[in-house]
Scaffold this motif. Structure first.
Motif, PDB file in Angstrom:
ATOM      1  N   MET A 126      10.293  23.567  15.457  1.00  0.00           N
ATOM      2  CA  MET A 126      11.461  22.931  16.508  1.00  0.00           C
ATOM      3  C   MET A 126      12.602  21.676  14.601  1.00  0.00           C
ATOM      4  O   MET A 126      11.640  21.520  14.003  1.00  0.00           O
ATOM      5  N   ARG A 127      13.923  21.469  14.889  1.00  0.00           N
ATOM      6  CA  ARG A 127      14.835  20.961  14.163  1.00  0.00           C
ATOM      7  C   ARG A 127      14.698  19.429  15.111  1.00  0.00           C
ATOM      8  O   ARG A 127      15.470  19.897  15.851  1.00  0.00           O
ATOM      9  N   ALA A 128      14.699  18.432  14.607  1.00  0.00           N
ATOM     10  CA  ALA A 128      14.535  17.776  15.667  1.00  0.00           C
ATOM     11  C   ALA A 128      15.089  16.748  14.729  1.00  0.00           C
ATOM     12  O   ALA A 128      14.956  15.726  14.180  1.00  0.00           O
ATOM     13  N   LYS A 129      16.224  15.774  15.854  1.00  0.00           N
ATOM     14  CA  LYS A 129      16.019  13.874  14.736  1.00  0.00           C
ATOM     15  C   LYS A 129      16.027  12.941  16.555  1.00  0.00           C
ATOM     16  O   LYS A 129      15.748  13.386  17.806  1.00  0.00           O
ATOM     17  N   LEU A 130      14.508  12.085  15.607  1.00  0.00           N
ATOM     18  CA  LEU A 130      13.909  11.589  16.460  1.00  0.00           C
ATOM     19  C   LEU A 130      13.722   9.883  16.764  1.00  0.00           C
ATOM     20  O   LEU A 130      15.063   9.100  16.281  1.00  0.00           O
ATOM     21  N   PRO A 131      14.270   9.903  18.006  1.00  0.00           N
ATOM     22  CA  PRO A 131      14.391   8.661  18.939  1.00  0.00           C
ATOM     23  C   PRO A 131      14.069   7.149  18.154  1.00  0.00           C
ATOM     24  O   PRO A 131      12.372   7.082  17.739  1.00  0.00           O
ATOM     25  N   GLY A 132      13.870   5.843  17.858  1.00  0.00           N
ATOM     26  CA  GLY A 132      13.293   4.769  17.065  1.00  0.00           C
ATOM     27  C   GLY A 132      13.442   3.666  17.509  1.00  0.00           C
ATOM     28  O   GLY A 132      14.292   3.503  19.475  1.00  0.00           O
ATOM     29  N   GLY A 133      12.403   2.825  17.400  1.00  0.00           N
ATOM     30  CA  GLY A 133      12.489   1.192  18.555  1.00  0.00           C
ATOM     31  C   GLY A 133      11.214   1.313  18.738  1.00  0.00           C
ATOM     32  O   GLY A 133      10.283   1.494  19.300  1.00  0.00           O
ATOM     33  N   TYR A 267      16.408  11.779  21.636  1.00  0.00           N
ATOM     34  CA  TYR A 267      15.011  11.799  20.919  1.00  0.00           C
ATOM     35  C   TYR A 267      16.542  13.740  21.533  1.00  0.00           C
ATOM     36  O   TYR A 267      16.786  14.347  21.970  1.00  0.00           O
ATOM     37  N   GLU A 268      17.078  14.248  19.664  1.00  0.00           N
ATOM     38  CA  GLU A 268      18.042  15.366  19.703  1.00  0.00           C
ATOM     39  C   GLU A 268      16.739  16.204  19.061  1.00  0.00           C
ATOM     40  O   GLU A 268      16.721  16.484  18.015  1.00  0.00           O
ATOM     41  N   ILE A 269      17.227  17.385  19.631  1.00  0.00           N
ATOM     42  CA  ILE A 269      16.811  19.237  19.247  1.00  0.00           C
ATOM     43  C   ILE A 269      17.936  19.330  19.406  1.00  0.00           C
ATOM     44  O   ILE A 269      18.627  20.212  19.832  1.00  0.00           O
TER      45      ILE A 269
END
Length: 363
Positions: A126-133, A267-269
């Motif tokens: 998977m290529r993704a940008k992860l949610p924070g907080g 959560y961006e995939i």
């Protein structure tokens, strides 16, 4: 005979550009057998496309904590009462969102998706940008197709991320003998840069003898089969599904509380891909569902399908970049390859429950 129009050809050319889709990190000897690139166009009314419109995924829904005291209710892509889109596709990525909204007695709403296909062994990416907080808990993971009991049936966590611990990703396995409930879990962590602001590639190789996890091609977790044939230590010899979800709170994700100011969390995939060893593909016994022929003079890849049904076709280069990805019910079609570099390509066609892969050479 169906021909791809100019706009689709231009779209394929863009996909062939390395800056658009980075090369996969699959080990040598593996070929692509399934992928979701999340490249769907907007709907006719300008809204994000939804999953599981292609039948590749299904949603798990409900609340009740999911065994971890989580605070969200999982919905089937959109909220029934408010029409919030929590699993939408636009600009080439799937965006799973968690929102702070009371829903069936839970404080938050989010999404948990499960593939319709399952696999025994392979390389999963998977290529993704992860949610924070504080309070968010995102995951890319696997459970058995015939799941009945946790942890006896096993769990493979390719990537987990809790927002209160920025830029630290986790890979783990869980079995009857090795799990966090009894303090014997097998896990590793990796600190990376900008996990929440940049895309990274999360991969896992699963074979008969070991499980290994990677970030951006760098190995950081290994779990080996002890060879005893004991399900308590190695239940990883049956088909597993892939899962994507974004949980809120819970025993781990909410260990430092939940920051209510971070919502909506996203959560961006970019893609999810599955590879298996080429030897397994080349040795398939079933009759081929399609035939292909590359016409060097016209630079056309000609494909004919044996059965009349819905065919999902994708073409990749040997670096794992997807050059074509679409579905058709036509018996024949042509793809213009004039913009493709000379080299070897893989054609994969899923027709019903049958998946066939062939190679062709653009020369």
């Amino acid at each position: 005979m169906q021909k791809i129009n100019l706009s689709i050809v231009l779209f394929i050319i863009l996909l062939a550009t390395p800056n658009i889709k980075i090369g996969a990190q699959a080990p040598a000897g593996y070929g692509l057998v399934w992928a979701d690139e999340f490249n769907d166009p907007l709907t006719t009314d300008g809204k994000p496309a939804l999953r599981p419109d292609k039948g590749d995924w299904w949603y798990e829904t409900g609340g009740g904590g999911w065994g971890n005291n989580e605070l969200q209710y999982y919905v089937a892509g959109t909220t029934t009462f408010y029409n919030d889109t929590l699993a939408g596709i636009n600009d080439g990525t799937l965006k799973i969102k968690a929102i702070k909204r009371k829903y069936y007695g839970m404080e938050y709403a989010s999404v948990r998706m499960n593939t319709s296909n399952s696999w025994t062994y392979g390389y999963f990416e998977m290529r993704a940008k992860l949610p924070g907080g504080k309070g968010v808990w995102s995951a890319f993971w696997m459970l058995p197709k015939n799941f009945q009991s946790w942890p006896l049936d096993g769990e493979i966590d390719i990537m987990e991320y809790v927002g209160y611990d920025p830029n630290v990703v986790h890979a783990s396995i869980h079995t009857q003998a090795y799990n966090h409930k009894i303090g014997t879990q097998k896990t590793s962590t990796k600190t990376i840069q900008n996990a929440e602001n940049e895309f990274h590639v999360y991969g896992l190789e699963w074979t008969e003898t070991r499980i290994r996890a990677y970030v951006d091609g760098e190995l950081y977790f290994t779990f080996s089969n002890d060879g005893t044939g004991n399900k308590n230590t190695w239940p990883f010899n049956v088909p597993f599904y892939l899962k994507l979800n974004l949980a809120i709170g819970g025993d781990w994700g909410g260990a430092q509380g939940v920051d209510t100011q971070i919502f909506p969390a996203t959560y961006e995939i970019d893609y999810v891909r599955v590879y298996q060893k080429n030897t397994a593909l080349n040795n398939q016994k079933e009759e081929k569902s399609f035939e292909s022929n590359f016409n060097r003079v016209s630079n056309l890849l000609q494909i004919s399908f044996k059965d009349k049904c819905l065919h999902h076709l994708f073409v990749t280069d040997m670096q794992g970049r997807v050059l074509a990805d679409f579905s058709t019910t036509n018996s024949m079609m042509e793809i213009d390859c004039s913009a493709w570099a000379k080299g070897i390509y893989l054609i994969s066609v899923e027709s019903g429950k049958q998946l066939n892969t062939q190679k062709f050479i653009n020369y």
